[in-house]
Design a protein around this motif. Structure first.
Motif, PDB file in Angstrom:
ATOM      1  N   SER A 169      42.474  40.858  47.421  1.00 52.67           N
ATOM      2  CA  SER A 169      42.570  39.382  46.698  1.00 52.67           C
ATOM      3  C   SER A 169      42.109  38.441  47.838  1.00 52.67           C
ATOM      4  O   SER A 169      41.762  38.616  48.948  1.00 52.67           O
ATOM      5  N   PHE A 170      42.001  37.079  47.450  1.00 51.08           N
ATOM      6  CA  PHE A 170      41.792  36.044  48.248  1.00 51.08           C
ATOM      7  C   PHE A 170      42.758  36.042  49.544  1.00 51.08           C
ATOM      8  O   PHE A 170      42.399  35.865  50.659  1.00 51.08           O
ATOM      9  N   GLN A 171      43.960  36.443  49.235  1.00 51.27           N
ATOM     10  CA  GLN A 171      45.181  36.181  50.408  1.00 51.27           C
ATOM     11  C   GLN A 171      44.798  37.543  51.326  1.00 51.27           C
ATOM     12  O   GLN A 171      44.875  37.475  52.616  1.00 51.27           O
ATOM     13  N   ASP A 172      44.416  38.563  50.741  1.00 53.57           N
ATOM     14  CA  ASP A 172      44.248  39.775  51.632  1.00 53.57           C
ATOM     15  C   ASP A 172      43.052  39.515  52.306  1.00 53.57           C
ATOM     16  O   ASP A 172      42.879  39.875  53.740  1.00 53.57           O
ATOM     17  N   PHE A 173      41.935  38.899  51.752  1.00 48.77           N
ATOM     18  CA  PHE A 173      40.539  38.510  52.586  1.00 48.77           C
ATOM     19  C   PHE A 173      41.021  37.539  53.866  1.00 48.77           C
ATOM     20  O   PHE A 173      40.511  37.559  54.838  1.00 48.77           O
ATOM     21  N   SER A 174      41.860  36.492  53.409  1.00 50.19           N
ATOM     22  CA  SER A 174      42.051  35.634  54.377  1.00 50.19           C
ATOM     23  C   SER A 174      42.827  35.985  55.593  1.00 50.19           C
ATOM     24  O   SER A 174      42.790  35.727  56.555  1.00 50.19           O
ATOM     25  N   ASN A 223      40.762  33.678  41.420  1.00 51.17           N
ATOM     26  CA  ASN A 223      41.998  33.826  41.033  1.00 51.17           C
ATOM     27  C   ASN A 223      42.608  34.932  41.561  1.00 51.17           C
ATOM     28  O   ASN A 223      42.255  35.941  42.153  1.00 51.17           O
ATOM     29  N   ALA A 224      43.956  34.614  42.216  1.00 56.25           N
ATOM     30  CA  ALA A 224      44.652  35.726  42.989  1.00 56.25           C
ATOM     31  C   ALA A 224      46.042  36.216  42.469  1.00 56.25           C
ATOM     32  O   ALA A 224      46.582  35.157  42.067  1.00 56.25           O
ATOM     33  N   GLY A 225      46.237  37.422  42.140  1.00 59.20           N
ATOM     34  CA  GLY A 225      47.339  37.921  41.647  1.00 59.20           C
ATOM     35  C   GLY A 225      47.894  37.618  40.342  1.00 59.20           C
ATOM     36  O   GLY A 225      46.724  36.961  39.542  1.00 59.20           O
ATOM     37  N   ALA A 226      49.142  37.883  39.917  1.00 54.89           N
ATOM     38  CA  ALA A 226      49.566  37.399  38.435  1.00 54.89           C
ATOM     39  C   ALA A 226      49.402  36.064  37.897  1.00 54.89           C
ATOM     40  O   ALA A 226      48.854  35.912  37.048  1.00 54.89           O
ATOM     41  N   ASN A 227      49.913  35.172  38.765  1.00 52.56           N
ATOM     42  CA  ASN A 227      49.900  34.038  38.254  1.00 52.56           C
ATOM     43  C   ASN A 227      48.417  33.367  38.302  1.00 52.56           C
ATOM     44  O   ASN A 227      48.123  32.397  37.467  1.00 52.56           O
ATOM     45  N   GLY A 228      47.658  34.143  39.078  1.00 46.24           N
ATOM     46  CA  GLY A 228      46.034  33.452  39.054  1.00 46.24           C
ATOM     47  C   GLY A 228      45.485  34.102  38.065  1.00 46.24           C
ATOM     48  O   GLY A 228      44.355  33.702  37.653  1.00 46.24           O
ATOM     49  N   GLY A 229      46.105  34.988  37.250  1.00 47.78           N
ATOM     50  CA  GLY A 229      45.246  35.761  36.516  1.00 47.78           C
ATOM     51  C   GLY A 229      44.231  36.704  37.045  1.00 47.78           C
ATOM     52  O   GLY A 229      43.098  36.954  36.007  1.00 47.78           O
ATOM     53  N   GLN A 230      44.460  37.269  38.091  1.00 47.62           N
ATOM     54  CA  GLN A 230      43.388  38.099  38.450  1.00 47.62           C
ATOM     55  C   GLN A 230      43.299  39.465  37.825  1.00 47.62           C
ATOM     56  O   GLN A 230      44.465  40.157  37.547  1.00 47.62           O
ATOM     57  N   GLU A 231      42.053  39.827  37.371  1.00 47.89           N
ATOM     58  CA  GLU A 231      42.179  41.094  36.383  1.00 47.89           C
ATOM     59  C   GLU A 231      41.272  42.129  37.382  1.00 47.89           C
ATOM     60  O   GLU A 231      41.884  43.294  37.221  1.00 47.89           O
ATOM     61  N   VAL A 232      40.265  41.851  38.153  1.00 43.42           N
ATOM     62  CA  VAL A 232      39.726  43.036  38.920  1.00 43.42           C
ATOM     63  C   VAL A 232      40.501  42.919  40.601  1.00 43.42           C
ATOM     64  O   VAL A 232      39.970  41.754  41.093  1.00 43.42           O
ATOM     65  N   MET A 275      49.873  44.546  48.120  1.00 40.71           N
ATOM     66  CA  MET A 275      49.198  45.716  47.046  1.00 40.71           C
ATOM     67  C   MET A 275      48.174  46.615  47.801  1.00 40.71           C
ATOM     68  O   MET A 275      47.089  45.796  48.651  1.00 40.71           O
ATOM     69  N   ALA A 276      47.938  47.820  47.743  1.00 42.78           N
ATOM     70  CA  ALA A 276      47.110  48.754  48.482  1.00 42.78           C
ATOM     71  C   ALA A 276      45.842  48.614  47.589  1.00 42.78           C
ATOM     72  O   ALA A 276      45.909  48.441  46.563  1.00 42.78           O
ATOM     73  N   TYR A 277      44.604  48.819  48.280  1.00 39.59           N
ATOM     74  CA  TYR A 277      43.487  48.643  47.704  1.00 39.59           C
ATOM     75  C   TYR A 277      42.907  49.939  46.888  1.00 39.59           C
ATOM     76  O   TYR A 277      43.124  50.965  47.684  1.00 39.59           O
ATOM     77  N   ASN A 278      42.525  49.677  45.573  1.00 36.43           N
ATOM     78  CA  ASN A 278      42.355  50.902  44.985  1.00 36.43           C
ATOM     79  C   ASN A 278      40.822  51.034  44.731  1.00 36.43           C
ATOM     80  O   ASN A 278      40.110  50.264  44.183  1.00 36.43           O
TER      81      ASN A 278
END
Ligand code: 5GP
Length: 120
Positions: free
Chosen positions: A52-57, A91-100, A1-4
């Protein structure tokens, strides 16, 4: 996902919308969650554009990663929740429930936080 860059935390970082700042370092900003889920509920975010956490990591520099982790510890100390304990969550992504879609770490404390997850 690209950063918005129009996400709400990007706007906070640019000073376009206010926040209740708790702590700031070279690469991180911490502020109170607008809709707290515990007596103490702070969000710690990198200043860099990570989704997200993944992107940051995967993409953040070692300095940015160290700075964010140290920021979480510094906030816990500043808010005097170390002795009684606290919880760190991202929270990361859809399963994590990430909203922002700007990576953030939730820091909860000030009360007993109960089970980590509701059991199905
Ligand atoms: P997520 O579900 O993405 O892990 O968490 C997003 C968090 O951001 C939620 O706890 C929500 O209350 C918080 N939040 C959403 N919009 C704002 C805002 O404009 N200001 C602050 N301080 N927190 C926000």
């Amino acid at each position: 996902m690209a950063y918005n860059p129009e996400n709400i935390f990007a706007k906070i970082l640019r000073g376009e919308i206010p926040c209740k700042k708790v702590y700031e370092s070279a690469h991180a900003l911490a502020f109170y969650d607008i809709n707290p889920a515990a007596k103490v509920h702070v969000l710690v975010i990198p200043k860099g554009a990570y989704v997200s956490f993944q992107d940051f990591s995967e993409k953040a520099s070692s300095d940015e990663i160290a700075d964010l982790i140290r920021a979480v510890g510094a906030v816990a100390k500043q808010l005097d929740i170390v002795a009684d304990g606290y919880r760190v969550l991202s929270n990361a992504g859809a399963n994590g429930g990430q909203e922002v879609p700007h990576f953030h770490v939730h820091l909860f404390g000030g009360q007993r936080l109960g089970a980590m997850l509701a059991r199905a």
